[in-house]
Write a protein that holds these residues in place. Structure first.
Motif, PDB file in Angstrom:
ATOM      1  N   LEU A   1      12.205 -28.979  24.442  1.00 61.01           N
ATOM      2  CA  LEU A   1      11.028 -28.752  23.604  1.00 61.01           C
ATOM      3  C   LEU A   1      11.415 -27.978  22.355  1.00 61.01           C
ATOM      4  O   LEU A   1      12.460 -27.316  22.303  1.00 61.01           O
ATOM      5  N   PHE A   2      10.559 -28.037  21.341  1.00 62.48           N
ATOM      6  CA  PHE A   2      10.774 -27.302  20.093  1.00 62.48           C
ATOM      7  C   PHE A   2       9.719 -26.222  19.975  1.00 62.48           C
ATOM      8  O   PHE A   2       8.523 -26.490  20.094  1.00 62.48           O
ATOM      9  N   GLY A   3      10.149 -24.989  19.776  1.00 64.61           N
ATOM     10  CA  GLY A   3       9.214 -23.882  19.642  1.00 64.61           C
ATOM     11  C   GLY A   3       9.937 -22.557  19.655  1.00 64.61           C
ATOM     12  O   GLY A   3      11.135 -22.476  19.346  1.00 64.61           O
ATOM     13  N   ASP A   4       9.198 -21.501  20.015  1.00 64.19           N
ATOM     14  CA  ASP A   4       9.752 -20.150  19.987  1.00 64.19           C
ATOM     15  C   ASP A   4      10.318 -19.703  21.327  1.00 64.19           C
ATOM     16  O   ASP A   4      10.713 -18.551  21.492  1.00 64.19           O
ATOM     17  N   GLY A   5      10.331 -20.596  22.308  1.00 67.23           N
ATOM     18  CA  GLY A   5      10.915 -20.272  23.605  1.00 67.23           C
ATOM     19  C   GLY A   5       9.928 -19.805  24.647  1.00 67.23           C
ATOM     20  O   GLY A   5      10.334 -19.481  25.768  1.00 67.23           O
ATOM     21  N   ASN A   6       8.645 -19.773  24.308  1.00 65.57           N
ATOM     22  CA  ASN A   6       7.630 -19.287  25.244  1.00 65.57           C
ATOM     23  C   ASN A   6       6.708 -20.432  25.660  1.00 65.57           C
ATOM     24  O   ASN A   6       5.864 -20.879  24.877  1.00 65.57           O
ATOM     25  N   TRP A   7       6.891 -20.896  26.900  1.00 64.63           N
ATOM     26  CA  TRP A   7       6.020 -21.917  27.470  1.00 64.63           C
ATOM     27  C   TRP A   7       5.592 -21.453  28.846  1.00 64.63           C
ATOM     28  O   TRP A   7       6.458 -21.130  29.687  1.00 64.63           O
ATOM     29  N   PRO A   8       4.293 -21.383  29.104  1.00 62.78           N
ATOM     30  CA  PRO A   8       3.809 -20.923  30.409  1.00 62.78           C
ATOM     31  C   PRO A   8       4.368 -21.766  31.549  1.00 62.78           C
ATOM     32  O   PRO A   8       4.385 -22.994  31.476  1.00 62.78           O
ATOM     33  N   GLY A   9       4.823 -21.085  32.583  1.00 70.07           N
ATOM     34  CA  GLY A   9       5.313 -21.772  33.761  1.00 70.07           C
ATOM     35  C   GLY A   9       6.697 -22.364  33.634  1.00 70.07           C
ATOM     36  O   GLY A   9       7.105 -23.159  34.485  1.00 70.07           O
ATOM     37  N   ALA A  10       7.444 -21.996  32.585  1.00 73.43           N
ATOM     38  CA  ALA A  10       8.753 -22.604  32.379  1.00 73.43           C
ATOM     39  C   ALA A  10       9.810 -21.548  32.084  1.00 73.43           C
ATOM     40  O   ALA A  10       9.548 -20.552  31.403  1.00 73.43           O
ATOM     41  N   VAL A  11      11.005 -21.775  32.613  1.00 74.01           N
ATOM     42  CA  VAL A  11      12.193 -21.051  32.178  1.00 74.01           C
ATOM     43  C   VAL A  11      12.711 -21.779  30.941  1.00 74.01           C
ATOM     44  O   VAL A  11      12.787 -23.011  30.924  1.00 74.01           O
ATOM     45  N   SER A  12      13.034 -21.071  29.877  1.00 68.32           N
ATOM     46  CA  SER A  12      13.499 -21.724  28.653  1.00 68.32           C
ATOM     47  C   SER A  12      14.817 -21.116  28.203  1.00 68.32           C
ATOM     48  O   SER A  12      14.983 -19.894  28.201  1.00 68.32           O
ATOM     49  N   GLU A  13      15.751 -21.977  27.825  1.00 69.11           N
ATOM     50  CA  GLU A  13      17.068 -21.547  27.369  1.00 69.11           C
ATOM     51  C   GLU A  13      17.360 -22.207  26.031  1.00 69.11           C
ATOM     52  O   GLU A  13      17.320 -23.435  25.911  1.00 69.11           O
ATOM     53  N   TYR A  14      17.673 -21.381  25.031  1.00 63.17           N
ATOM     54  CA  TYR A  14      17.886 -21.890  23.677  1.00 63.17           C
ATOM     55  C   TYR A  14      19.102 -22.805  23.625  1.00 63.17           C
ATOM     56  O   TYR A  14      20.157 -22.499  24.189  1.00 63.17           O
ATOM     57  N   VAL A  15      18.947 -23.915  22.928  1.00 67.64           N
ATOM     58  CA  VAL A  15      20.038 -24.875  22.773  1.00 67.64           C
ATOM     59  C   VAL A  15      20.555 -24.876  21.327  1.00 67.64           C
ATOM     60  O   VAL A  15      21.701 -24.527  21.053  1.00 67.64           O
ATOM     61  N   THR A  16      19.724 -25.260  20.379  1.00 68.02           N
ATOM     62  CA  THR A  16      20.119 -25.332  18.983  1.00 68.02           C
ATOM     63  C   THR A  16      18.873 -25.523  18.128  1.00 68.02           C
ATOM     64  O   THR A  16      17.769 -25.653  18.650  1.00 68.02           O
ATOM     65  N   GLY A  17      19.034 -25.547  16.795  1.00 65.18           N
ATOM     66  CA  GLY A  17      17.925 -25.923  15.917  1.00 65.18           C
ATOM     67  C   GLY A  17      17.327 -24.834  15.068  1.00 65.18           C
ATOM     68  O   GLY A  17      16.477 -25.105  14.224  1.00 65.18           O
ATOM     69  N   ARG A  18      17.734 -23.562  15.254  1.00 64.45           N
ATOM     70  CA  ARG A  18      17.128 -22.497  14.455  1.00 64.45           C
ATOM     71  C   ARG A  18      17.613 -22.508  13.000  1.00 64.45           C
ATOM     72  O   ARG A  18      16.922 -22.017  12.113  1.00 64.45           O
ATOM     73  N   GLU A  19      18.813 -23.032  12.766  1.00 63.24           N
ATOM     74  CA  GLU A  19      19.317 -23.087  11.394  1.00 63.24           C
ATOM     75  C   GLU A  19      18.640 -24.242  10.669  1.00 63.24           C
ATOM     76  O   GLU A  19      18.765 -25.398  11.068  1.00 63.24           O
ATOM     77  N   VAL A  20      17.927 -23.907   9.607  1.00 62.94           N
ATOM     78  CA  VAL A  20      17.077 -24.872   8.909  1.00 62.94           C
ATOM     79  C   VAL A  20      17.667 -25.213   7.545  1.00 62.94           C
ATOM     80  O   VAL A  20      18.149 -24.333   6.822  1.00 62.94           O
ATOM     81  N   MET A  21      17.607 -26.490   7.197  1.00 66.93           N
ATOM     82  CA  MET A  21      18.079 -26.961   5.894  1.00 66.93           C
ATOM     83  C   MET A  21      16.893 -27.396   5.043  1.00 66.93           C
ATOM     84  O   MET A  21      15.984 -28.077   5.527  1.00 66.93           O
ATOM     85  N   LEU A  22      16.920 -27.012   3.778  1.00 67.15           N
ATOM     86  CA  LEU A  22      16.005 -27.619   2.812  1.00 67.15           C
ATOM     87  C   LEU A  22      16.679 -28.889   2.320  1.00 67.15           C
ATOM     88  O   LEU A  22      17.798 -28.845   1.801  1.00 67.15           O
TER      89      LEU A  22
END
Length: 219
Positions: free
Chosen positions: A72-93
């Motif tokens: 999923l894409f977001g800030d890492g907070n989803w009710p009822g889920a363990v979330s582990e960051y993978v990639t995607g925070r570096e943003v390109m214009l």
């Protein structure tokens, strides 16, 4: 109940050889541009794991019997889920391809000359970017709304305006010249792609193998 029975049956059919079945879902753009091109490596390392993609549904709950995890894409907070960051925070214009030796954008404030393409699921993206770069005098919420990063990339390629896209999704398009990145400033946003799963699936062997492989890919 039928979905649960189907999942259990497939698990039984595939687990006799030391593997198992893994039922996951992923956002379409991330799947097409980042995950699927890398999956042959996963299959080579884990030939006994049957990887099955469940149709993606935004906002689903993690108590579905036919789903082991999701990217999923977001800030890492989803009710009822363990979330582990993978990639995607570096943003390109990204901007349309540069046809001359002189880029159309040289400084952050030059974006005021362009249409800003908006991602419907990340409505504050340009607000955050403008705040981080000190850009004022424009409405960062104005502009056509698109529902996927793939659509944003294609719209930029067509010359519709500027887009903000995770580097992991657009690096190849930049390298081959489909779009340009005139302000490659390494901007880091709060949102990214996360591997999410219910706590009850934490020790599921195929999921553990997939997670280990996924983290090795981003390294």
């Amino acid at each position: 109940l039928l979905a649960q029975l189907e999942a259990a049956t497939l698990e039984a059919m595939t687990s006799n050889d030391g593997g198992g079945a893994l039922h996951i879902s992923t956002l379409p753009t991330f799947g097409a541009k980042w995950l699927i091109p890398r999956l042959p490596d996963f299959q080579k390392l884990h030939p006994n794991i049957a990887l099955n993609f469940v149709p993606f549904a935004q906002g689903y709950t993690f108590d579905r019997p036919d789903l082991d995890g999701s990217i999923l894409f977001g800030d890492g907070n989803w009710p009822g889920a363990v979330s582990e960051y993978v990639t995607g925070r570096e943003v390109m214009l990204i901007a349309p391809p540069t046809r001359t030796s002189k880029p159309l954008l040289k400084r952050a404030k030059d974006i005021t000359k362009f249409t800003l393409l908006q991602h419907a699921s990340v409505p504050q993206a340009w607000v955050h970017w403008c705040d981080a770069h000190g850009v004022t005098g424009i409405n960062p919420l104005a502009g056509p709304q698109l529902d996927q990063f793939h659509s944003v990339i294609r719209a930029v390629m067509a010359g519709m305006g500027l887009g903000l896209v995770p580097r992991c999704l657009v690096q190849d398009d930049i390298q081959v010249g489909h779009v340009s990145a005139p302000l490659d400033d390494g901007y880091i946003d709060d949102c990214g792609y996360y591997l999410c799963y219910p706590d009850s699936k934490r020790n599921l062997a195929p999921l553990l193998s997939f997670k280990e492989w996924l983290m090795a890919q981003v390294k």
